[in-house]
Design an enzyme around this catalytic site. Structure first.
Site, short mmCIF file in Angstrom:
data_model
loop_
_atom_site.label_atom_id
_atom_site.label_comp_id
_atom_site.label_asym_id
_atom_site.label_seq_id
_atom_site.Cartn_x
_atom_site.Cartn_y
_atom_site.Cartn_z
N LYS A 177 5.44 16.02 -11.48
CA LYS A 177 4.31 15.44 -10.73
C LYS A 177 4.29 13.92 -10.86
O LYS A 177 4.13 13.21 -9.87
CB LYS A 177 2.99 16.01 -11.26
CG LYS A 177 1.77 15.27 -10.75
CD LYS A 177 0.49 15.77 -11.37
CE LYS A 177 0.11 15.13 -12.68
NZ LYS A 177 -0.51 13.80 -12.61
N ASN A 178 4.49 13.42 -12.09
CA ASN A 178 4.34 11.98 -12.29
C ASN A 178 5.52 11.17 -11.74
O ASN A 178 5.44 9.94 -11.65
CB ASN A 178 4.12 11.66 -13.77
CG ASN A 178 2.72 12.06 -14.22
OD1 ASN A 178 1.88 12.40 -13.38
ND2 ASN A 178 2.48 12.04 -15.52
N CYS A 230 -13.43 8.98 -15.28
CA CYS A 230 -12.90 8.44 -16.52
C CYS A 230 -12.68 9.64 -17.43
O CYS A 230 -13.36 9.81 -18.42
CB CYS A 230 -13.90 7.44 -17.10
SG CYS A 230 -13.17 6.34 -18.30
N ARG A 251 -9.29 3.44 -17.96
CA ARG A 251 -7.90 3.16 -17.60
C ARG A 251 -7.85 1.86 -16.82
O ARG A 251 -8.00 1.83 -15.60
CB ARG A 251 -7.33 4.35 -16.84
CG ARG A 251 -7.31 5.57 -17.75
CD ARG A 251 -6.93 6.84 -17.06
NE ARG A 251 -5.50 7.01 -16.88
CZ ARG A 251 -4.95 8.16 -16.53
NH1 ARG A 251 -5.68 9.22 -16.33
NH2 ARG A 251 -3.65 8.24 -16.37
N ASP A 260 0.43 13.20 -22.91
CA ASP A 260 0.14 14.36 -22.04
C ASP A 260 0.47 15.69 -22.72
O ASP A 260 0.22 16.75 -22.15
CB ASP A 260 0.92 14.24 -20.72
CG ASP A 260 0.31 13.21 -19.79
OD1 ASP A 260 -0.73 12.63 -20.14
OD2 ASP A 260 0.88 12.98 -18.70
N ARG A 279 -4.31 20.39 -10.46
CA ARG A 279 -3.84 19.05 -10.08
C ARG A 279 -2.37 18.87 -10.43
O ARG A 279 -1.66 18.09 -9.78
CB ARG A 279 -4.63 17.97 -10.85
CG ARG A 279 -6.00 17.66 -10.29
CD ARG A 279 -6.59 16.48 -11.04
NE ARG A 279 -5.54 15.48 -11.25
CZ ARG A 279 -5.49 14.64 -12.25
NH1 ARG A 279 -6.43 14.64 -13.18
NH2 ARG A 279 -4.51 13.77 -12.36
C1 UD1 Z 1 0.59 7.69 -16.63
C2 UD1 Z 1 0.58 9.17 -16.32
C3 UD1 Z 1 -0.29 9.91 -17.31
C4 UD1 Z 1 0.15 9.58 -18.74
C5 UD1 Z 1 0.25 8.09 -18.96
C6 UD1 Z 1 0.87 7.72 -20.31
C7 UD1 Z 1 0.88 9.27 -13.93
C8 UD1 Z 1 0.28 9.53 -12.60
N1 UD1 Z 1 0.05 9.34 -14.98
O1 UD1 Z 1 -0.73 7.22 -16.48
O2 UD1 Z 1 -0.18 11.30 -17.05
O3 UD1 Z 1 -0.81 10.12 -19.63
O4 UD1 Z 1 1.07 7.49 -17.95
O5 UD1 Z 1 2.14 8.28 -20.41
O6 UD1 Z 1 2.06 9.01 -14.08
N2 UD1 Z 1 -3.38 -0.02 -19.60
C9 UD1 Z 1 -3.98 -1.25 -19.62
N3 UD1 Z 1 -3.86 -2.04 -18.50
C10 UD1 Z 1 -3.20 -1.64 -17.39
C11 UD1 Z 1 -2.59 -0.37 -17.38
C12 UD1 Z 1 -2.71 0.42 -18.51
O7 UD1 Z 1 -4.59 -1.65 -20.60
O8 UD1 Z 1 -3.15 -2.40 -16.42
C13 UD1 Z 1 -3.47 0.85 -20.80
C14 UD1 Z 1 -4.21 2.16 -20.52
O9 UD1 Z 1 -5.61 2.01 -20.66
C15 UD1 Z 1 -3.62 3.07 -21.56
C16 UD1 Z 1 -2.16 2.56 -21.69
O10 UD1 Z 1 -2.16 1.26 -21.14
O11 UD1 Z 1 -4.25 2.88 -22.79
C17 UD1 Z 1 -1.14 3.41 -20.98
O12 UD1 Z 1 -1.53 3.60 -19.63
P1 UD1 Z 1 -0.48 3.84 -18.46
O13 UD1 Z 1 0.87 4.03 -19.03
O14 UD1 Z 1 -0.68 2.79 -17.42
O15 UD1 Z 1 -0.95 5.23 -17.87
P2 UD1 Z 1 -1.00 5.66 -16.36
O16 UD1 Z 1 0.11 5.03 -15.61
O17 UD1 Z 1 -2.40 5.49 -15.86
#
Ligand code: UD1
Length: 430
Positions: free
Chosen positions: A22-23, A117, A122, A305, A397
Site C-alpha cells: 500500500k505505501n 490525528c 504528523r 507499523d 484501508r
Molecule cells: C509513512 C507511512 C506510515 C509509516 C511511516 C513511518 C505511508 C502512506 N505512510 O508515513 O505507514 O508509519 O511512514 O514509517 O507511507 N515528520 C516531521 N515533519 C515532516 C514529516 C514527518 O516532523 O515534515 C515526523 C513525523 O511526525 C514522524 C516522523 O517524522 O514523527 C516520521 O514520519 P514520516 O516518515 O513522514 O511518516 P509518513 O510518511 O507520514
C-alpha cells in the site's frame, strides 16, 4: 455496523499470498500522472486508500482504467484541475503526494490538508522545506496547502527528521526540476526505493534511493512505463506475527525476505522458527515464546507499523518486555482494548511495559487505527472465546481481504453487517 466476529484459540496454519505494498502504491499512483503517456501499474493492492487516491486522480481529469482487480492504466494528459479536495481525500495522509507530483509536472498544486490525528501529530514541515528549497512558494489557507513556482531548480536539502513522506514528495518534485537535487538524511524504506525505481523506469534520473543520500538529476519529461509494485512488508509482517501469537505455522508467499529482516529477527529472538526461501518466509511457533525489548526506528530498523502486532504477541510471551515507540507519539491507543482482553501492559510516555500473560479472553473491541486494528484482530484470534472488532473500516484501508486470507489459514472470522449475521456466526461456532 460492519464488524469482524472472531472465535479465537485456533493456531493459524497454511500459506498466505501477500499483495502489493500500500505505501508504495500510493506514491506510485500519484507519480503516474507526471507523464502525458499511459502508465500501466500492476500488483496494486485493492484497498480503501488506493481506491480513494484513484478516485481523486479521476476527479482532476486523469484517465483511470481498471484492467483487473490489481492492474490499472493511468493517463494524466488531460488533467484540468490542480486542486485536489473532498472529504475522502482529506481522510488519507497520502493525498499530500499530489503536491509533489503536480508541483513537479505543472509547477502548481493545491491539496486539502489531511485531517485526523490517529497515531500522533504528523507534521509536514520537512515537505514544505523541500518544496521551498526547490524554489516553490507554499501557503496554507482555509484548510488547503498550495505550492507553486515559476520554475523549479535543483537544490541541496537536509531533512531534520527521517521522513518517508517528505523524501517521496521532494523526490517527485525534483525529478522534473532543472539541475541536480541532493536529499540528505533521506528515508530508506523499501517503498522509497520502489518509487525511485518506478520514476527511473519513466525516464527519471535518481541515484542512491535506499541509502540516506539520494541524488536526482532533473529531466525534461517522463514517459510511459509498465511497473509492478513490490510486496507489502507490513502485510507480510502482520501474518508472521499472527503465526507467533496463535502458536501457528504460516508461510507468507510472494515477499522479499530482505525487507522482513527486522521482523524475522524479533520472531527468532522470542522463540519462533523462521525459514526463508527465495520469495517466501515460514514462521513456526511451536515452542513457548519469551520476552524481548524492541524500539521502532526508520528502515532498516523495526517498523513503527509493526509495533502493535509485536506488542500483542509479547503480551502472550513469558517475562517482561519493553516496547519503545520512537516515531509517532500516539501509537498505544490499542493498549486499553488489549487490557480488556486480559493483557498486562503499562504505558509510560513512549514506552509500553508488558508482562506476559498465559492467555487473552474474547471481548468487544474497537480498532483505533489501521495497524492497531489488525493487531487487535490477531489478539482476538489468539484469545479464548468470541470477540467482535468494530471500526474495521480502518483495517480495510490497508489490508485486502484480511478476513478471507485469515479464514484460509483456519481462522474462525466473519465480516458481519447486522445483528442477525452476528447471531448466525454465534450459532456456527457453538
Ligand atoms: C509513512 C507511512 C506510515 C509509516 C511511516 C513511518 C505511508 C502512506 N505512510 O508515513 O505507514 O508509519 O511512514 O514509517 O507511507 N515528520 C516531521 N515533519 C515532516 C514529516 C514527518 O516532523 O515534515 C515526523 C513525523 O511526525 C514522524 C516522523 O517524522 O514523527 C516520521 O514520519 P514520516 O516518515 O513522514 O511518516 P509518513 O510518511 O507520514
Amino acid at each position: 455496523m460492519e464488524q469482524y466476529a472472531i472465535n479465537g484459540g485456533n493456531p493459524l496454519v497454511g500459506e498466505v499470498e501477500i499483495g502489493g505494498a500500500k505505501n508504495a502504491a500510493l506514491p506510485i499512483l500519484a507519480a503516474s500522472l507526471m507523464t502525458d503517456e499511459t502508465v500501466l501499474i500492476e500488483n496494486m493492492p485493492d484497498v480503501r486508500d488506493t481506491n480513494i487516491l484513484l478516485n481523486a486522480m479521476a476527479g482532476i481529469g486523469t484517465h483511470v482504467e481498471r484492467i483487473d482487480r490489481h492492474s490499472v492504466k493511468i493517463n494524466g494528459s488531460l488533467i484540468n484541475d490542480l486542486v485536489v479536495e473532498g472529504d475522502s481525500v482529506k481522510k488519507i495522509r497520502a493525498s499530500y503526494y499530489f503536491l509533489g507530483a503536480l508541483l513537479g509536472k505543472y509547477k502548481k498544486a493545491t491539496v486539502v490538508l489531511p485531517g485526523g490525528c490517529d497515531i500522533g501529530c504528523r507534521a509536514i514541515d520537512q515537505h514544505i522545506k523541500g518544496f521551498k528549497a526547490l524554489g516553490a512558494s507554499v501557503q496554507i489557507a482555509y484548510g488547503m496547502i498550495t505550492a507553486q513556482a515559476d520554475r523549479l531548480v535543483g537544490s541541496h536539502i537536509y531533512l531534520d527528521v527521517v521522513s518517508v513522506g517528505a523524501t517521496i514528495n521532494i523526490m517527485m518534485a525534483a525529478v522534473l526540476a532543472e539541475g541536480r537535487t541532493t536529499i540528505e538524511n533521506a528515508a530508506k524504506e523499501p517503498h522509497v526505493v520502489d518509487l525511485a525505481n518506478f520514476l527511473n523506469s519513466m525516464g527519471a534520473n535518481i541515484k542512491g534511493a535506499g541509502t540516506d543520500v539520494i541524488r536526482i538529476r532533473g529531466v525534461e519529461r517522463l514517459h510511459k512505463t509498465e511497473y509492478a509494485i513490490i510486496p507489502d512488508q507490513i502485510e507480510a509482517g502482520t501474518f508472521m506475527f499472527a503465526a507467533a501469537a496463535t502458536r501457528g505455522d504460516i508461510t507468507v508467499k510472494n515477499v522479499i525476505p530482505k525487507h522482513l529482516e527486522s521482523i524475522s529477527a524479533k520472531l527468532i529472538e522470542i522463540g519462533c522458527e523462521v525459514r526463508e526461501a527465495d520469495d517466501a518466509v515460514r514462521v513456526v511457533a511451536s515452542r513457548p515464546l519469551h520476552h524481548t525489548h524492541v524500539k521502532t526506528l526508520p528502515y532498516p530498523g523495526f517498523p513503527t507499523d509493526m509495533q502493535p502486532q509485536i506488542a500483542v504477541t509479547l503480551g502472550l510471551s513469558q517475562g517482561t518486555s519493553i516496547v519503545t515507540e520512537s516515531i509517532f507519539e500516539n501509537r498505544f491507543r490499542y493498549v486499553d482494548e488489549l487490557i480488556r482482553m486480559g493483557a498486562s501492559i503499562k504505558v509510560e510516555g513512549n514506552t509500553a511495559i508488558i508482562d506476559g500473560v498465559n492467555r487473552y479472553t474474547g471481548a468487544s473491541i474497537n480498532a483505533p487505527d489501521l495497524r492497531a486494528g489488525a493487531a487487535l484482530v490477531i489478539a482476538a484470534l489468539s484469545a479464548e472465546g468470541m470477540s467482535t472488532v468494530d471500526d474495521i473500516r480502518y483495517i480495510e484501508r490497508g489490508y485486502e481481504d484480511f478476513h478471507i486470507k485469515l479464514q484460509k489459514l483456519g481462522a474462525q472470522i466473519d465480516k458481519v453487517e447486522s445483528e442477525r449475521e452476528l447471531q448466525k456466526f454465534k450459532l456456527k461456532i457453538s
